[in-house]
Design a protein around this motif. Structure first.
Motif, short mmCIF file in Angstrom:
data_model
loop_
_atom_site.label_atom_id
_atom_site.label_comp_id
_atom_site.label_asym_id
_atom_site.label_seq_id
_atom_site.Cartn_x
_atom_site.Cartn_y
_atom_site.Cartn_z
N GLY A 1 0.88 7.71 -6.83
CA GLY A 1 0.32 9.00 -6.45
C GLY A 1 -1.16 8.92 -6.11
O GLY A 1 -1.90 9.89 -6.29
N LYS A 2 -1.60 7.75 -5.62
CA LYS A 2 -3.00 7.55 -5.27
C LYS A 2 -3.15 7.43 -3.77
O LYS A 2 -2.29 6.88 -3.10
CB LYS A 2 -3.55 6.28 -5.93
CG LYS A 2 -3.69 6.34 -7.43
CD LYS A 2 -4.25 5.03 -7.94
CE LYS A 2 -4.47 5.08 -9.44
NZ LYS A 2 -5.54 6.01 -9.80
N LYS A 3 -4.29 7.91 -3.27
CA LYS A 3 -4.62 7.69 -1.87
C LYS A 3 -5.32 6.34 -1.74
O LYS A 3 -6.00 5.89 -2.66
CB LYS A 3 -5.55 8.78 -1.37
CG LYS A 3 -4.92 10.16 -1.29
CD LYS A 3 -5.91 11.17 -0.74
CE LYS A 3 -5.28 12.55 -0.63
NZ LYS A 3 -6.25 13.55 -0.09
N VAL B 1 0.97 4.08 -2.98
CA VAL B 1 0.71 5.50 -2.72
C VAL B 1 1.86 6.35 -3.24
O VAL B 1 1.66 7.38 -3.89
CB VAL B 1 0.50 5.74 -1.21
CG1 VAL B 1 0.49 7.23 -0.90
CG2 VAL B 1 -0.81 5.11 -0.75
N SER B 2 3.09 5.92 -2.98
CA SER B 2 4.26 6.69 -3.38
C SER B 2 4.45 6.73 -4.89
O SER B 2 4.64 7.79 -5.49
CB SER B 2 5.51 6.10 -2.72
OG SER B 2 6.67 6.76 -3.15
N VAL B 3 4.39 5.56 -5.53
CA VAL B 3 4.70 5.49 -6.97
C VAL B 3 3.53 5.93 -7.84
O VAL B 3 3.72 6.65 -8.83
CB VAL B 3 5.14 4.05 -7.34
CG1 VAL B 3 5.35 3.93 -8.85
CG2 VAL B 3 6.41 3.67 -6.59
N ARG C 1 6.05 2.52 -13.80
CA ARG C 1 7.27 3.10 -13.22
C ARG C 1 8.04 2.11 -12.35
O ARG C 1 8.52 2.43 -11.27
CB ARG C 1 6.92 4.36 -12.43
CG ARG C 1 6.69 5.57 -13.33
CD ARG C 1 6.23 6.76 -12.53
NE ARG C 1 4.80 6.72 -12.32
CZ ARG C 1 4.13 7.60 -11.56
NH1 ARG C 1 4.78 8.56 -10.93
NH2 ARG C 1 2.82 7.52 -11.43
N TYR D 1 1.85 -4.00 -9.41
CA TYR D 1 0.77 -3.83 -8.44
C TYR D 1 -0.51 -4.46 -8.97
O TYR D 1 -0.69 -4.63 -10.19
CB TYR D 1 0.55 -2.35 -8.14
CG TYR D 1 0.06 -1.55 -9.34
CD1 TYR D 1 -1.29 -1.28 -9.50
CD2 TYR D 1 0.94 -1.07 -10.31
CE1 TYR D 1 -1.75 -0.56 -10.60
CE2 TYR D 1 0.50 -0.36 -11.39
CZ TYR D 1 -0.85 -0.09 -11.54
OH TYR D 1 -1.30 0.60 -12.62
N LYS E 1 0.84 -1.21 0.00
CA LYS E 1 0.00 0.00 0.00
C LYS E 1 0.87 1.25 0.00
O LYS E 1 0.64 2.20 -0.76
CB LYS E 1 -0.95 -0.02 1.19
CG LYS E 1 -1.77 1.26 1.35
CD LYS E 1 -1.23 2.08 2.51
CE LYS E 1 -2.09 3.25 2.86
NZ LYS E 1 -1.59 4.00 4.03
N ALA E 2 1.90 1.27 0.85
CA ALA E 2 2.79 2.43 0.92
C ALA E 2 3.50 2.67 -0.40
O ALA E 2 3.66 3.80 -0.86
CB ALA E 2 3.79 2.26 2.05
N LYS E 3 3.93 1.59 -1.04
CA LYS E 3 4.61 1.71 -2.34
C LYS E 3 3.66 2.24 -3.41
O LYS E 3 4.04 3.07 -4.23
CB LYS E 3 5.18 0.35 -2.76
CG LYS E 3 6.33 -0.16 -1.91
CD LYS E 3 6.79 -1.53 -2.38
CE LYS E 3 7.91 -2.06 -1.50
NZ LYS E 3 8.33 -3.42 -1.93
#
Length: 212
Positions: free
Chosen positions: A34-36, A30-32, A149, A153, A26-28
């Motif tokens: 750009g989604k919440k 969000v970071s890559v 990128r 996922y 989930k953290a990856k």
């Protein structure tokens, strides 16, 4: 069809949401991407939400997934797949056979489709729909892995079918909704999805959705 659903952080749904939210994936994402991560509220196509699927050990687990397949030649995310033809479609056949998931929701939304005298269709009332006498709606879906990128996922699509008698009055499709006791069988890679689909629920409660 199914293009919107709603998640309330009820005692039944909170464990799924919290499990997905705690994952390193989930953290990856969000970071890559750009989604919440959408823990609650109205879930729309391209949102990231909690989905039930088998883990690497084959046991039931929960993952953050993005709603919608990206399919070559189609310029929008594919958020639904017809259950009648999924096994025969190139885009879905492998996932129908091996990659099945459950999307836990409080209910889903559908808009009334009204046919005009000239044959065109206009959109009417928005309804919130869930199985009769239930508080959780288990939407049957398929999932696969995509890459962006450098990040691999999971994404999902919701299966749809012909509606039951009540829903046929507002729309000609509805999501495949399974009883809770069918979740384990549905996500097993070696299960027979055609058999399990025969257990799908069609007796629904629906109410007009009011502004929140």
């Amino acid at each position: 069809m199914c293009t919107r659903y709603y998640v309330e952080l009820s005692p039944e749904l909170r464990p799924y949401v919290e499990a997905a939210s705690r994952t390193p994936l989930k953290a990856k994402m969000v970071s890559v991407l750009g989604k919440k991560f959408k823990a609650e509220g109205e879930i729309r196509p391209t949102d990231m939400a909690a989905v039930i699927a088998p883990g690497r050990d084959g046991k039931q687990a929960v993952f953050p997934m993005v709603w919608g397949y990206h399919i070559t030649g189609i310029d929008h995310p594919v958020v639904n797949a017809r259950v009648e033809s999924a096994k025969d479609k190139t885009s879905f056949a492998v996932d129908w056979a091996r990659h099945r998931c459950i999307v836990p929701a409080s209910y889903y939304f559908e808009w009334e489709h009204i046919k005009r005298p000239d044959g065109t269709v206009k959109t009417g009332q928005k309804y919130a729909i869930q199985p009769r006498n239930a508080t959780v709606t288990y939407l049957a879906g398929l999932y696969r892995i995509e890459e962006e990128r450098g990040l691999k996922y999971p994404v999902f699509t919701v299966l749809t079918r012909e509606p039951g008698e009540i829903l046929s009055k507002i729309h000609n499709r509805m999501p495949v909704i399974l009883p809770e006791d069918a979740i384990g069988d549905w996500i097993k890679p070696d299960a027979d999805p055609g058999r399990i689909v025969s257990e799908a629920l069609t007796d629904m409660d629906m109410v007009v959705e009011t502004a929140r």
